[in-house]
Design a protein around this motif. Structure first.
Motif, short mmCIF file in Angstrom:
data_model
loop_
_atom_site.label_atom_id
_atom_site.label_comp_id
_atom_site.label_asym_id
_atom_site.label_seq_id
_atom_site.Cartn_x
_atom_site.Cartn_y
_atom_site.Cartn_z
N LEU B 9 39.31 43.89 35.27
CA LEU B 9 39.63 43.03 34.08
C LEU B 9 38.33 42.83 32.59
CD1 LEU B 9 42.24 40.82 35.26
CD2 LEU B 9 42.85 42.90 34.17
N ALA B 11 37.39 40.69 30.76
CA ALA B 11 37.53 40.23 30.18
C ALA B 11 37.37 40.29 29.00
CB ALA B 11 37.13 38.21 31.13
N VAL B 22 42.52 36.04 30.21
CA VAL B 22 42.65 35.35 31.99
C VAL B 22 44.38 34.59 31.88
CG1 VAL B 22 41.83 33.07 33.39
CG2 VAL B 22 40.31 34.34 31.69
N ALA B 25 46.39 37.12 33.04
CA ALA B 25 46.41 38.01 33.99
C ALA B 25 47.51 36.88 35.24
CB ALA B 25 45.20 37.75 34.24
N PHE B 37 42.35 40.57 41.73
CA PHE B 37 41.66 40.51 40.69
C PHE B 37 39.79 41.19 40.86
CE2 PHE B 37 45.74 39.28 39.02
CZ PHE B 37 46.35 40.07 37.94
N MET B 39 37.13 40.72 38.04
CA MET B 39 37.12 40.08 36.07
C MET B 39 35.42 39.77 35.52
SD MET B 39 38.93 37.11 34.23
CE MET B 39 40.52 37.67 35.12
N THR B 60 40.63 36.35 42.33
CA THR B 60 39.62 36.56 41.61
C THR B 60 38.30 36.78 41.81
OG1 THR B 60 41.15 36.38 39.82
CG2 THR B 60 39.36 36.67 38.97
N PHE B 62 34.25 37.22 40.52
CA PHE B 62 34.04 36.94 38.72
C PHE B 62 32.69 38.12 39.34
CE2 PHE B 62 31.76 35.31 35.93
CZ PHE B 62 32.18 35.48 34.46
N SER B 87 31.03 44.57 30.07
CA SER B 87 31.96 43.75 31.13
C SER B 87 32.98 44.82 30.70
CB SER B 87 32.99 43.04 30.27
OG SER B 87 33.49 42.73 28.63
N ALA B 91 33.28 46.89 34.28
CA ALA B 91 35.15 46.93 34.40
C ALA B 91 35.58 48.77 35.06
CB ALA B 91 36.17 46.40 33.54
N THR B 316 48.87 44.31 32.37
CA THR B 316 48.22 43.98 33.30
C THR B 316 49.22 44.82 34.77
OG1 THR B 316 47.16 42.93 33.25
CG2 THR B 316 46.91 42.51 35.28
#
Lengths: 352, 352
Positions: B9, B11, B22, B25, B37, B39, B60, B62, B87, B91, B316
């Motif tokens: 994702l 974000a 968020v 998801a 996930f 992210m 997730t 991150f 980002s 991704a 998603t």
């Protein structure tokens, strides 16, 4: 005192022929009492209907024709057997000769366009004709063109469409400087729409006297009514028009299903039936029936082939209005005043 | 036991960034409990939100990123400053490296497509990518492509779109031989759609194993759901999509106005409010949120930029389903099995 407007009707056009054309004309006459008609069709079918509408009969000149263009004929076929003698051709020719001011037909679109081009010819300076339609919007109505006369367009043709659409908007909406947008996609730096970009440059820099160029618009601007005139080439325009018509029918179906799903919903429907009637009226496709052929030496209006008398009356009244306000002269004047993309670098010719 | 699906994702994408990504998801995870996930985003903004969704946080991984692509950047700008480190890029790259099975972003469409092309590359045999969307119809849903990735199309590209769209229909609708139509205008003998005609010929004669070629369809067939897959080039497809969205909004506005015009209408609305709620649900654009990028070596889903958590959850889940059913493998297999317009006359090369 103004001159009456004479309307030539192809009585045999459409899925239902004289049975909707004659009562449709009678309806239009009630609202436009100074209209006069020239009607072409099979006397066996048309005359009994005219007898049933004596007021209409009194202002109609009828001409018998033996040949009718069929709804599924190819344009080339229709031209081959229908030229000079079909009800469709004769109705177009009446506008050419000056017997009528405008021609209306609910017949086969391809055949009607082919015959109109052949009979009326293009206006000088306009290479290719267009079909313009009135598009209902959240703000009222816009004009959208081309909805299918010509597939593909270079910048010059798009500028022609802008100029002709603006002339029509001046007549229909009574505006001095209608706003004009070019239909485009939202993504910047995208390739392949060079003609649209170039047309935008010409319109921006051209400073045309009777047209206010807004810039690019997107598909959802059609329903919003962002501009008075939306310009696109005929393939995309035709698909956008039919997509909107299909979406409207689809949502009407959802609404019908929702109002039938429970007793409470049915009771609610009864209470709100006045509101639903108003909504149906607002969404009635018969109210905005009529594609206007632009760029030819005469005005031809195409009615939906499947319409009824009410819808045919709308198309007839649209034609009346175009003729009454002298659309042809306005288009000619604006086309003559418009900047031709290729005009500037051309050296003056010494002889014609 | 099946392998979990890992979803990458962006974000920071969309008008509302992490504040919808968020919770969106988290919603998707409730319905797809085996989702995992990865992210990418600004830790200051994303981590507090993840803390508020502990179940999501538990599945997730991150990664902090410093750079976010802005919604109004041109694709070339976004590539210049965002490549390798934004980002959005990270991704997409997660799907390339295999860390994730699919990438979802609500960011700038042009930038997302440019980065996806640059990072993932096109599939062999597919020249240009497409964006496919689910289109609600009177019968259910259809797939429509291309809605704006590529402007203009030759016959070969249209056949690619048919094959990729059919592969997606097999996954989404669980059909063995989805029906496929080519979007065209209704007028016969019209010039300029040679690519569409030629693509029709290839599809008709090609006898592709997993595709049932229906023929041409028109704009109003979109809402009818005449075929499972509607194929058109990206300019027309984008305009058709936005025209339909605009028409739906316009009619919803008419309906609201009609229900507010009188006391009787308001009472009716109260009785039928369950029905209106069902209708709103049926027309909710968040339910069919997500453009699927096809033709690249990886699946990327574009969510509407202005959507909320519910809409982002739909995108998603669409991505989850595409990955779960192995869309990539199905597209690859069908593209490999398809007849290439120019394949026949090509002599065999002696060396690769």
């Amino acid at each position: 005192m103004t001159r009456p407007v004479t309307i030539a009707l192809d009585a045999m056009g459409g899925d239902h022929g004289p049975s909707i054309v004659v009562p449709g004309a009678a309806l239009a006459l009630e609202r436009r009492p100074d209209a006069r008609f020239v009607m072409f069709g099979d006397e066996k079918l048309v005359l009994p209907l005219l007898d049933a509408h004596p007021k209409l009969k009194a202002v109609t000149t009828f001409h018998h024709t033996e040949v009718s263009v069929k709804m599924d004929d190819k344009p080339s076929q229709a031209l081959r057997y229908g030229r000079y003698k079909s009800s469709m051709w004769r109705a177009i020719d009446a506008t050419k000769t000056g017997e009528a001011d405008v021609t209306i037909s609910a017949g086969n679109t391809g055949a009607l366009m082919a015959m109109s081009k052949f009979c009326l010819k293009s206006m000088p300076q306009v290479d290719r004709p267009a079909i313009a339609c009135l598009w209902p919007t959240a703000r009222g109505e816009s004009i959208v063109l081309d909805v299918g006369a010509t597939i593909g367009a270079d910048a010059r043709h798009l500028v022609d469409l802008a100029v002709m659409g603006a002339a029509m908007a001046r007549v229909v909406f009574d505006l001095d400087r209608p706003t004009v947008g070019l239909l485009n996609v939202g993504v910047e730096e995208i390739k392949g729409v060079e003609a649209v970009k170039e047309a935008g440059r010409i319109l921006r820099e051209g400073n045309l006297p009777h047209l206010d160029y807004h810039g690019f618009v997107e598909g959802d601007d059609l329903g919003k009514g962002t501009v008075d005139v939306v310009v696109t080439e005929g393939f995309t325009g035709n698909i956008a028009l039919k997509t909107a018509e299909g979406t409207a029918r689809q949502i009407a179906g959802y609404l019908r299903a929702a109002m039938n799903r429970s007793l409470m919903a049915k009771i609610g429907y009864l209470f709100a039936r006045g509101a639903f009637a108003a909504l149906r009226d607002k969404m009635d496709p018969r109210k905005v029936n009529g594609g206007v052929f632009l760029g030819l030496e005469g005005i031809v209006i195409k009615s939906h082939g499947g319409t009824d008398a009410i819808g045919f009356a709308s198309a007839t009244e649209l034609g009346y209005e175009m003729a009454r306000e002298n659309l042809m002269a306005k288009v000619r004047e604006m086309v003559a005043a418009s900047v031709r993309p290729e005009a500037a670098p051309q050296p003056a010719a010494t002889v014609e």
